[in-house]
Design an enzyme around this catalytic site. Sequence first.
Site, PDB file in Angstrom:
ATOM      1  N   ARG A  21      31.125  29.242  33.159  1.00 11.23           N
ATOM      2  CA  ARG A  21      31.295  30.593  32.617  1.00 11.23           C
ATOM      3  C   ARG A  21      32.440  31.265  33.362  1.00 11.23           C
ATOM      4  NH1 ARG A  21      27.174  32.009  29.144  1.00 11.23           N
ATOM      5  NH2 ARG A  21      25.321  30.730  29.325  1.00 11.23           N
ATOM      6  N   THR A  24      21.370  32.845  23.812  1.00 12.39           N
ATOM      7  CA  THR A  24      22.391  33.605  23.081  1.00 12.39           C
ATOM      8  C   THR A  24      23.063  32.754  22.020  1.00 12.39           C
ATOM      9  OG1 THR A  24      24.192  33.012  24.579  1.00 12.39           O
ATOM     10  CG2 THR A  24      22.894  34.977  25.132  1.00 12.39           C
ATOM     11  N   LYS A  84      29.836  22.612  31.286  1.00  8.49           N
ATOM     12  CA  LYS A  84      30.026  24.000  30.891  1.00  8.49           C
ATOM     13  C   LYS A  84      30.185  24.850  32.141  1.00  8.49           C
ATOM     14  CE  LYS A  84      25.965  26.413  30.275  1.00  8.49           C
ATOM     15  NZ  LYS A  84      24.846  26.961  29.562  1.00  8.49           N
ATOM     16  N   ASP A 121      20.139  20.375  23.611  1.00  2.15           N
ATOM     17  CA  ASP A 121      20.067  21.424  24.626  1.00  2.15           C
ATOM     18  C   ASP A 121      18.604  21.752  24.884  1.00  2.15           C
ATOM     19  OD1 ASP A 121      20.918  23.349  26.409  1.00  2.15           O
ATOM     20  OD2 ASP A 121      22.094  24.472  24.949  1.00  2.15           O
TER      21      ASP A 121
END
Length: 125
Positions: free
Chosen positions: A13, A42, A11, A37
């Site tokens: 951002r 969020t 991942k 996870d």
Amino acid sequence: ITKAPYLALDKSRNSLGKVEHAKLSFDVTSKVCCIIDDIIDTGATISSATELLLKNNAKSVYGCCAHAMFPENLVNVAESSGIKFLAVTDSNECALAINSEKVRIISVADLIACHIRLMEKTDNV
């Protein structure tokens, strides 16, 4: 389960802070997938990972996390992401406020008690 194939999703951002995943290097067609996870804050990571797996023809996607930080976000992810259900622990009191058919709360009390008893027997801290 220890012999089940697994895939780690990388991942990143973007400049706006939105979660982006690289393309899958594993064929998930007709596979039942489970996203593991540590924390759901969020819900952006688990939502985008679910979307990626379903877009690549996964049969179904389940999720689990150790710490659910914000119940509203978690319920929103569970209800809107296409995930079958999320399993979360009661490691913090936030999880106790969750009310959704698609979220299952798992108690860690027995696990902690088991390890305390083990430490008492072995004098291992």
